[in-house]
Design a protein around this motif. Structure first.
Motif, mmCIF file in Angstrom:
data_model
loop_
_atom_site.group_PDB
_atom_site.id
_atom_site.type_symbol
_atom_site.label_atom_id
_atom_site.label_comp_id
_atom_site.label_asym_id
_atom_site.label_seq_id
_atom_site.Cartn_x
_atom_site.Cartn_y
_atom_site.Cartn_z
ATOM 1 N N TYR A 135 44.052 22.682 25.562
ATOM 2 C CA TYR A 135 43.238 21.864 24.770
ATOM 3 C C TYR A 135 43.929 20.475 24.720
ATOM 4 C CZ TYR A 135 40.395 19.004 21.849
ATOM 5 O OH TYR A 135 39.544 17.695 21.446
ATOM 6 N N CYS A 139 42.198 18.305 27.380
ATOM 7 C CA CYS A 139 41.094 17.741 26.468
ATOM 8 C C CYS A 139 41.222 16.546 25.690
ATOM 9 C CB CYS A 139 40.288 18.779 25.974
ATOM 10 S SG CYS A 139 40.204 20.380 26.695
ATOM 11 N N HIS A 143 38.849 13.844 23.801
ATOM 12 C CA HIS A 143 38.130 14.333 22.771
ATOM 13 C C HIS A 143 39.099 14.256 21.306
ATOM 14 C CE1 HIS A 143 34.940 15.654 24.537
ATOM 15 N NE2 HIS A 143 35.430 16.146 25.408
ATOM 16 N N GLY A 147 39.272 16.942 18.088
ATOM 17 C CA GLY A 147 37.761 17.077 18.587
ATOM 18 C C GLY A 147 36.980 15.917 18.309
ATOM 19 N N LEU A 166 32.948 16.079 19.063
ATOM 20 C CA LEU A 166 32.587 17.588 19.252
ATOM 21 C C LEU A 166 32.081 18.143 17.832
ATOM 22 C CD1 LEU A 166 35.165 18.888 21.713
ATOM 23 C CD2 LEU A 166 32.730 17.948 22.297
ATOM 24 N N THR A 167 32.788 17.745 16.664
ATOM 25 C CA THR A 167 32.678 18.445 15.424
ATOM 26 C C THR A 167 31.198 18.047 14.934
ATOM 27 O OG1 THR A 167 33.645 16.775 14.067
ATOM 28 C CG2 THR A 167 35.019 18.401 14.953
ATOM 29 N N ILE A 177 30.581 25.137 25.904
ATOM 30 C CA ILE A 177 31.934 24.678 26.082
ATOM 31 C C ILE A 177 32.661 25.028 27.244
ATOM 32 C CG2 ILE A 177 34.044 24.372 24.426
ATOM 33 C CD1 ILE A 177 32.731 25.233 22.080
ATOM 34 N N VAL A 209 38.575 25.692 20.614
ATOM 35 C CA VAL A 209 37.616 24.538 20.202
ATOM 36 C C VAL A 209 36.606 25.052 19.009
ATOM 37 C CG1 VAL A 209 35.510 23.195 20.829
ATOM 38 C CG2 VAL A 209 37.650 23.252 22.202
ATOM 39 N N LEU A 213 38.549 23.827 15.645
ATOM 40 C CA LEU A 213 38.085 22.327 15.552
ATOM 41 C C LEU A 213 36.644 22.585 14.816
ATOM 42 C CD1 LEU A 213 39.138 20.935 18.813
ATOM 43 C CD2 LEU A 213 40.467 21.226 16.904
#
Ligand code: HEC
Ligand code: HEC
Length: 235
Positions: A135, A139, A143, A147, A166-167, A177, A209, A213
């Motif tokens: 991550y 990512c 992100h 996240g 994302l959250t 995902i 994730v 997250l």
């Protein structure tokens, strides 16, 4: 696989297991105490593999294949008591026969503890660690570490597309995902990483994730965090 072939394969696997188990008294450690590593090696690794991950000679011939103790989705189920019972009684409808005529209760319990400590617990941590590393590497630049995305100014500076928080996304399943991480969305400049990340890596990143997250903000936890396939995660 046709039935006769399936049973032939089973007989072969059992014969392999028996050669390990019966060649001399390989049960006991020289000083007489129970040695679970030795028991595992002689009775279990022929099917479940030396690393406990189900990669063995027997794997391709058995339906269902031998359990992969390092699969983090099995972590909640594979308790010491559950495994102790399976080791003694077997698991109906699978090549996992009961061993209670060959292993006494103390040996079976010691094996269950060994499998839990050696494979079930260690690899869950390993997958989580790998997920966090991937991550961070692939990512977080878009992100953010949590996240939630990165600051607008930073987005503008990199020229990368603004990534959603994302959250705050509803219904972000493991599958979704994984799909997003693997394929991306080229039309908006979101890259896919199927060349860099193997299926197992993608699983690890999705797990990270969801559990590290999303769980913080949405309260998903335990087995319900696995994309709604909680009933039998082995299949
Ligand atoms: C002949 C091959 C074979 C041998 C030898 C074998 N197993 Fe299995 N084992 C399997 C198969 C096949 C399954 C079923 C996997 C599934 O349910 O998807 C299984 C399932 C299990 C499960 C339950 C996993 C779950 O998710 O429900 C445990 C625990 C287990 N084995 C432990 C052991 C231990 C410990 C030994 C050594 C004493 C052993 N097995 C020997 C083939 C084998
Ligand atoms: C270059 C920036 C960038 C990188 C790197 C990136 N993303 Fe994205 N991500 C985006 C953008 C932009 C969107 C919104 C477009 C979309 O819906 O796919 C998005 C959307 C998503 C979504 C929501 C998809 C949906 O179904 O709506 C997920 C989940 C996601 N990203 C996960 C990841 C993961 C995991 C990684 C690392 C493997 C990653 N992203 C790497 C920019 C990025």
């Amino acid at each position: 696989m046709s039935r006769p072939r399936r049973y032939a394969a089973l007989a072969l696997a059992l014969a392999l297991a028996a050669t390990g188990a019966l060649a001399g008294d390989r049960k006991k450690h020289p000083d007489g105490r129970i040695d679970p590593a030795l028991l595992y090696h002689n009775y279990c690794s022929v099917c479940h593999g030396d690393q406990g991950d189900g990669r063995s000679r027997a794997r391709n011939s058995l339906v269902p294949p031998p359990a992969n103790f390092t699969d983090p989705r099995l972590r909640a189920r594979l308790t010491i008591d559950y495994m102790d019972a399976i080791i003694r009684e077997g698991k109906a409808g699978t090549a996992m026969v009961g061993w209670k005529t060959q292993l006494n209760p103390a040996e079976s319990k010691a094996l269950a503890r060994y499998v839990r400590g050696q494979y079930v617990e260690k690899s869950g941590d390993d997958a989580a660690r790998r997920g966090r590393v991937f991550y961070g590497h692939f990512c977080a630049s878009c992100h953010g570490g949590t996240g939630r995305g990165i600051e607008a100014a930073a987005v503008a500076a990199t020229g990368a597309p603004a990534a959603p928080d994302l959250t705050k996304m509803k219904g972000l399943s493991r599958e979704r995902i994984i799909a997003s991480a693997a394929v991306g969305k080229p039309s908006v400049g979101k890259p896919g990483f199927s060349q860099q990340l193997s299926p197992a890596d993608l699983e690890a990143v999705a797990e990270y994730v969801r559990l590290a997250l999303l769980a913080v903000s949405t309260g998903v936890s335990g087995t319900s965090a696995h994309g709604g396939k909680a009933s039998d995660p082995a299949r």
